[in-house]
Design a protein around this motif. Structure first.
Motif, PDB file in Angstrom:
ATOM      1  N   PRO A 121      -4.324  -4.725  -1.968  1.00 38.00           N
ATOM      2  CA  PRO A 121      -3.350  -5.425  -0.814  1.00 38.00           C
ATOM      3  C   PRO A 121      -3.331  -6.897  -0.535  1.00 38.00           C
ATOM      4  CG  PRO A 121      -5.497  -4.742  -0.017  1.00 38.00           C
ATOM      5  CD  PRO A 121      -5.515  -4.600  -0.837  1.00 38.00           C
ATOM      6  N   GLN A 130       3.639  -9.665  -1.504  1.00 38.10           N
ATOM      7  CA  GLN A 130       2.485  -8.154  -0.794  1.00 38.10           C
ATOM      8  C   GLN A 130       2.383  -8.362   0.831  1.00 38.10           C
ATOM      9  OE1 GLN A 130       1.800  -6.817  -3.682  1.00 38.10           O
ATOM     10  NE2 GLN A 130      -0.544  -6.928  -2.727  1.00 38.10           N
ATOM     11  N   GLY A 153       5.477  -5.679   1.385  1.00 36.82           N
ATOM     12  CA  GLY A 153       4.882  -4.921   1.024  1.00 36.82           C
ATOM     13  C   GLY A 153       4.207  -4.332   2.260  1.00 36.82           C
ATOM     14  N   LEU A 154       2.907  -5.066   2.680  1.00 32.12           N
ATOM     15  CA  LEU A 154       2.388  -4.604   4.228  1.00 32.12           C
ATOM     16  C   LEU A 154       3.318  -3.946   5.389  1.00 32.12           C
ATOM     17  CD1 LEU A 154      -0.558  -7.033   3.722  1.00 32.12           C
ATOM     18  CD2 LEU A 154      -1.065  -4.435   3.449  1.00 32.12           C
ATOM     19  N   PRO A 200       3.993  -2.641  -6.384  1.00 33.58           N
ATOM     20  CA  PRO A 200       5.774  -2.074  -5.880  1.00 33.58           C
ATOM     21  C   PRO A 200       6.957  -2.770  -6.215  1.00 33.58           C
ATOM     22  CG  PRO A 200       4.162  -3.736  -4.446  1.00 33.58           C
ATOM     23  CD  PRO A 200       3.087  -3.284  -5.475  1.00 33.58           C
ATOM     24  N   TYR A 203       1.379   3.692   3.057  1.00 32.28           N
ATOM     25  CA  TYR A 203       0.934   3.268   1.709  1.00 32.28           C
ATOM     26  C   TYR A 203       1.609   1.681   1.368  1.00 32.28           C
ATOM     27  CZ  TYR A 203       0.516   4.168  -3.421  1.00 32.28           C
ATOM     28  OH  TYR A 203       0.324   4.280  -4.772  1.00 32.28           O
ATOM     29  N   LEU A 204       0.519   1.273  -0.054  1.00 27.95           N
ATOM     30  CA  LEU A 204       1.502   0.391  -0.260  1.00 27.95           C
ATOM     31  C   LEU A 204       0.540  -0.060  -1.845  1.00 27.95           C
ATOM     32  CD1 LEU A 204       2.238  -2.827  -0.729  1.00 27.95           C
ATOM     33  CD2 LEU A 204      -0.174  -4.048  -0.356  1.00 27.95           C
ATOM     34  N   LEU A 244      -3.425   1.552   1.252  1.00 25.01           N
ATOM     35  CA  LEU A 244      -3.828   0.297   0.356  1.00 25.01           C
ATOM     36  C   LEU A 244      -4.111  -0.455  -1.324  1.00 25.01           C
ATOM     37  CD1 LEU A 244      -4.179  -1.928   3.786  1.00 25.01           C
ATOM     38  CD2 LEU A 244      -1.431  -1.302   2.947  1.00 25.01           C
ATOM     39  N   GLN A 262       6.109  -3.334   5.336  1.00 21.32           N
ATOM     40  CA  GLN A 262       6.692  -1.550   5.017  1.00 21.32           C
ATOM     41  C   GLN A 262       5.832  -0.667   4.933  1.00 21.32           C
ATOM     42  OE1 GLN A 262       6.517   0.860   2.349  1.00 21.32           O
ATOM     43  NE2 GLN A 262       4.972  -0.283   1.456  1.00 21.32           N
ATOM     44  N   ALA A 263       4.322  -0.952   5.155  1.00 18.27           N
ATOM     45  CA  ALA A 263       3.671  -0.047   5.328  1.00 18.27           C
ATOM     46  C   ALA A 263       3.215   0.535   6.469  1.00 18.27           C
ATOM     47  CB  ALA A 263       2.334  -0.211   4.133  1.00 18.27           C
TER      48      ALA A 263
END
Length: 288
Positions: free
Chosen positions: A168, A148, A151-152, A92, A87-88, A165, A154-155
């Motif tokens: 995204p 971003q 964040g991607l 975040p 999940y993003l 997303l 970690q997702a």
């Protein structure tokens, strides 16, 4: 044999209390969706249409007022259902004092990875999103686009089957948006299911296999890219190339000059126009 849906939503409803008089606002209104495995599904709508609330309900970050949601056949309120979900969120928050590597590693640990597997996956996703040279810098020094990407990373660090997303490509330049589109198609090619929320209608139209439009918490349109074709109620005339000065009474002009009408078809309607049709009329949300 029927393949289990990645996400199955039935009658999902969410009410929020507002004010001190017991008034309630319906943010998601009796929503039902079936999202098959291995596709890119786009969820769109104007601001306040219930998109992010729907995502939070799916992830059990909010409790529904009514209805149910299954993730790969498992109720969304069970931890088992979320073990294979990445999940993003839309905005975040990352601890600024962590390095990119520490940030992704922290989320890998939350997902149950450890030891050599954790280190290997962190290196893989950091490289995948072009952060290797910045992996040991604090994320407080990252640009919006780099955040971003983090964040991607970690997702995806725990290799999820389902990736959700929320915006995204937020804050990215056109080149970054194109890279995100390429990444989404790669995730699909890997057999993952992607659910994305975005205001970039062109990107949605380009990469999504299926799309749904929400307005005031209700589903107002759902279809595939192929469904956009023939939805305009118009005819397209395909002719030999003409100069601008000759675009008058086209059919009569063609008959007089012996040109040929190559065909009459049903042109595809752009997603942006479908979006406007279903969201243009203002409607007050139900308060009760």
């Amino acid at each position: 044999m029927t393949t289990e849906a990645a996400i199955s939503i039935q009658g999902l409803t969410k009410d929020f209390a507002i004010g001190l008089r017991g008034t309630r606002l319906r943010a998601v209104d009796n929503l039902s969706l079936h999202i098959g495995q291995g596709q890119i599904f786009g969820l769109l709508g104007p601001n306040g249409s219930g998109k992010s609330t729907t995502i939070k309900l799916i992830l059990d970050l909010l409790q529904p007022t009514a209805g149910k949601c299954l993730i790969f056949g498992v109720s969304h309120d069970l931890a088992e259902s979320r073990r294979t979900v990445g999940y993003l969120p839309e905005s975040p928050y990352f601890h600024r004092y962590l390095t990119g590597r520490e940030l992704v590693g922290f989320h890998a640990g939350l997902a149950g990875l450890s030891g050599g597997q954790l280190a290997r996956r962190v290196d893989e996703v950091i490289a995948r999103f072009g952060l290797s040279n910045a992996a040991d810098r604090r994320v407080g020094s990252y640009s919006k686009g780099m955040l971003q990407r983090a964040g991607l990373a970690q997702a995806l660090v725990h290799d999820p089957r389902l990736v959700i997303l929320d915006e995204p490509a937020a804050g990215m330049d056109p080149a970054g948006v194109e890279e995100i589109s390429t990444m989404l198609l790669q995730l699909k090619a890997e057999g993952r299911t992607v659910v994305m929320v975005s205001h970039l209608l062109g990107q949605m139209e380009e990469v999504c296999d299926r799309m749904a439009i929400l307005n005031h918490g209700r589903l107002v349109w759902e279809g595939t890219r192929a469904d956009l074709a023939g939805a305009s109620g118009r005819q397209a005339l395909v002719v030999d190339e003409l100069s601008m000065e000759h675009l008058g009474d086209l059919r009569q002009w063609l008959e007089q000059r012996g040109s040929t009408l190559r065909g009459v078809g049903q042109p595809a309607l752009k997603l942006a126009e479908i979006f406007r049709r279903h969201t243009a009329v203002a409607e007050t949300r139900r308060r009760f």
